[in-house]
Motif scaffolding. Structure first.
Motif, mmCIF file in Angstrom:
data_model
loop_
_atom_site.group_PDB
_atom_site.id
_atom_site.type_symbol
_atom_site.label_atom_id
_atom_site.label_comp_id
_atom_site.label_asym_id
_atom_site.label_seq_id
_atom_site.Cartn_x
_atom_site.Cartn_y
_atom_site.Cartn_z
ATOM 1 N N SER A 75 -13.279 -5.129 -5.611
ATOM 2 C CA SER A 75 -13.605 -5.209 -4.188
ATOM 3 C C SER A 75 -14.660 -4.164 -3.852
ATOM 4 N N ARG A 90 -7.812 -5.675 0.694
ATOM 5 C CA ARG A 90 -6.957 -5.913 -0.463
ATOM 6 C C ARG A 90 -5.940 -4.788 -0.589
ATOM 7 N N ASP A 120 -7.794 -12.740 1.596
ATOM 8 C CA ASP A 120 -7.937 -12.500 0.163
ATOM 9 C C ASP A 120 -6.841 -13.127 -0.718
ATOM 10 N N HIS A 146 -1.486 -3.781 -4.330
ATOM 11 C CA HIS A 146 -1.742 -4.933 -3.470
ATOM 12 C C HIS A 146 -0.815 -6.098 -3.756
#
Lengths: 201, 471
Positions: free
Chosen positions: B166, B232, A105, B145
């Protein structure tokens, strides 16, 4: 940031899965306070011996791939650390596009901030392009962001998905801080509302 | 309103602007900064004449690059490049007026340990940092994150991030853990089950009785490695343990603000019937003390196991496993407990908190190490001070451990704390990648108690045997 529109170039095959950001740029090169100059240390520990000699077997040391602009990679490319030094090193080497079945990610997002296009394709398509990449400098792959296609040297074309906003920024080389600052009044009013609702924050 | 997950609720409360395609501008409550991923971001601000929008919400501390040996306040102790990078953070913190804990401050430490310790991290917040292990703060029910340096600059300038939401993933650990099994074994076992890309595209909420029974320290260990599973972020709904941990910390709310905050925090849970896109359930009783055998955090096995054969995997993992075994110098079929260890490293944002040091000291009490080198690197100056006060430091020193100052140290080996080629390390950190702890170094990840057990036997060891537990 440089625009990304179309790219035709040599693709280096790196079929290993889980290529992590420690492999892409080892920690000893994170001490820099600049963005540039990291290309020579891209994949440093896979590319050079401890005393700094090139390892001839490593793909980017082979004559066909020394000027590669694309990497075709195994699953989960870019996993691990958030270091943006990873895309900086790729870019500084000359890589503008990485193709894989999946990306981690943070690395994926970091690419878009630096004019690198990460392309996600199904396994069969990546296998086809990997075979193509193995043919060396004679097999050039074309990546077209506008039409969202990757075309192999035999003319086989694969369509890929890309987030519309990210595509727009990449096609036009836009600085997204500038775009966000255009919404400063929305941020102001959020902060005012937030100060009332969550004064401790 | 439709039932929402904890992630949905925090997300909804931070959306500044939503575009038609779903791209959101998300407000950031806390921005943590360290020396390695920030210099280019501050330079970007200078070049464009931009300011830090919310310096009072921005907290900086040097941790990755700093020496962990005595006398480190003398810059001459540092290699030139490291010294320049730490000096750049000193200057940036001063020039832009952000909160700062320099190496000379007892509160200095690993950014993910300092944030919660000082009460900067609070439930329901959005927290970011240019470091993938920012997931740690999810233990408080904060959406936290890692971000890259361009995003660090974006947050500095705008206090927001451009984000797409997400998907929701639930990881439930039912029942209770058996003796000798810890939060580290939970988080490694989850990654072993789902793989390092199993969480890609998701935010994980950890729940279930075994998670509830963990201390805040344990919950931070679990969330810390959500990123190693590709997610994440990791989240745990706040509860009385969370509130008790936060109360009274320097930057936690006080008085009427505390009451208001508490009322809000108590709404931070997943509603009955809320939708998860993916669900993983593991029985707490089934989790054993685990170690990694390869060069990916998904290469996890119970300590009672043997090194696997690459052919037992499928797809690209077959070649990856071959490469791992070659790098690690291991043979298929070898018993994990027969693997000899040279170095033991206890510390990192995964396991550098007081509870981790207590667990290791419990095993080490009255014993001597049988490895070449063992070091404890407390996660912060305050953890170090507390461990000294509790007598833990003396136990480590008597056992033969080096007792270091706070920092990231051998977790990523940016400072001089590194493995030599071929050296094998029992580590409480989070990554066993090739070269992670030093070029050619071989890393086995495990809990602090397991690392302590390896230190006194000289090989990977089932800690339960030292505890008199039957396996």
């Amino acid at each position: 940031m440089d625009k990304f529109t179309t790219l035709t170039g040599v693709a280096a095959p790196m079929p290993l899965v889980n290529i992590d950001t420690d492999m892409i740029i080892p920690k000893q090169f994170l001490k820099t306070i600049q963005r540039s100059g990291l290309g020579k240390n891209l994949f440093d520990e896979m590319r050079y011996t401890q005393d700094g000699k090139e390892i001839p077997d490593f793909v980017l040391n082979q004559p066909a791939y020394r000027n590669a602009q694309i990497i075709v990679a195994g699953d989960n490319f870019g996993c691990g650390s958030s270091r943006e030094h990873a895309p900086w090193a790729l870019l500084d080497f000359g890589i503008r596009c990485v193709i894989s079945t999946s990306f981690a990610d943070i690395f994926f997002n970091n690419c878009f901030k630096n004019g690198i296009l990460p392309v996600v394709l199904p396994q069969e398509a990546v296998d086809h392009l990997m075979d193509d990449a193995r043919k060396g400098a004679n097999a050039r792959i074309t990546v077209d962001l506008e039409s969202q296609t990757v075309t192999a040297s035999d003319g086989t074309s694969f369509k890929f998905e890309v987030d519309a906003f990210k595509k727009h920024c990449l096609l036009n080389g836009l600085d997204d801080i500038g775009l966000t600052l255009e919404k400063a009044s929305a941020i102001d009013s959020f902060e005012a509302k937030n100060a009332a609702l969550r004064p401790w924050a | 309103m439709a039932p929402r997950t904890l992630y949905d609720k925090i997300w909804d409360d931070h959306v500044v602007h939503q575009a038609e395609d779903g791209t959101c501008l998300l407000y950031i409550d806390r921005h943590l900064v360290h020396e390695v991923t920030s210099p280019q971001a501050f330079e970007g601000l200078r070049m464009t004449g931009r300011k830090v929008r919310a310096p009072e919400k921005t907290i900086a501390v040097p941790d990755h690059n700093v020496p962990t040996t005595q006398g480190r306040e003398n810059p001459a102790q540092m290699p030139e490049e490291s010294r320049i990078q730490v000096a750049a953070l000193d200057k940036n913190a001063k020039d832009f007026g952000i909160n700062y804990y320099p190496v000379t401050d007892v509160r200095q430490g690993i950014v993910h340990i300092v944030g919660p310790e000082q009460g900067w991290t609070l439930p329901g917040m959005t927290v970011v940092c240019g470091d993938s292990h920012t997931a740690t703060h999810g233990a408080f029910g904060a959406l936290a994150h890692g971000i890259g340096t361009s995003e660090v600059e974006h947050v500095l300038a705008t206090q927001t991030l451009i984000q797409k939401k997400s998907k929701n993933m639930k990881v439930e650990i039912t029942g209770s853990l058996r003796p000798g099994v810890t939060a580290k074994d939970i988080t490694l076992s989850v990654i072993g089950a789902t793989g390092t890309a199993g969480g890609t595209g998701y935010v994980i909420e950890y729940c279930g009785q075994a998670i509830r029974e963990l201390s805040m320290e344990g919950r931070m260990t679990v969330c810390n490695m959500a990123i190693e599973g590709g997610a994440r972020a990791g989240l745990i709904a706040p509860d009385e343990k969370t509130f008790a941990y936060v109360m009274g910390r320097p930057h936690a709310p006080k008085g009427a603000k505390w009451e208001a905050a508490l009322a809000y925090w108590k709404t931070l849970f997943t509603d009955e019937g809320a939708h998860f896109d993916k669900v993983v359930t593991i029985r707490g009783e089934d989790i054993a003390p685990v170690v990694t055998w390869g060069t990916s955090p998904e290469d996890v096995l119970p300590i009672t196991g043997v090194v696997p054969a690459p052919e037992s995997f499928t797809g690209g993992k077959v070649d990856a496993a071959k490469r791992s075994l070659d790098y690690m110098g291991l043979q298929p079929g070898q018993k994990l407990t027969d693997i000899a260890i040279d170095t033991v490293f206890i510390g990192s944002c995964t396991n550098g908190r007081i509870e981790d040091l207590r667990a290791a000291a419990e095993i080490l009490k009255g014993k001597k190490i049988k490895v070449k080198r063992a070091m404890v690197v407390p996660g912060s100056g305050l953890v170090r001070a507390q461990a000294e006060e509790e007598g833990l430091a003396q136990i480590f020193i008597d056992a033969g451990f080096e007792w270091r100052l706070a920092g990231c140290s051998m977790c990523l080996a940016m400072n001089p704390d590194q493995l030599q080629p071929g050296e094998r390390c029992a580590a409480t950190s989070n990554r066993n990648f090739e070269g992670r702890q030093g070029r050619g170094g071989r890393t086995h990840l495990m809990s602090p108690a397991m690392a302590a057990a390896a230190a006194i036997t000289g090989h990977l060891t089932d800690v339960r045997e030292l505890m008199g537990e039957t396996v």
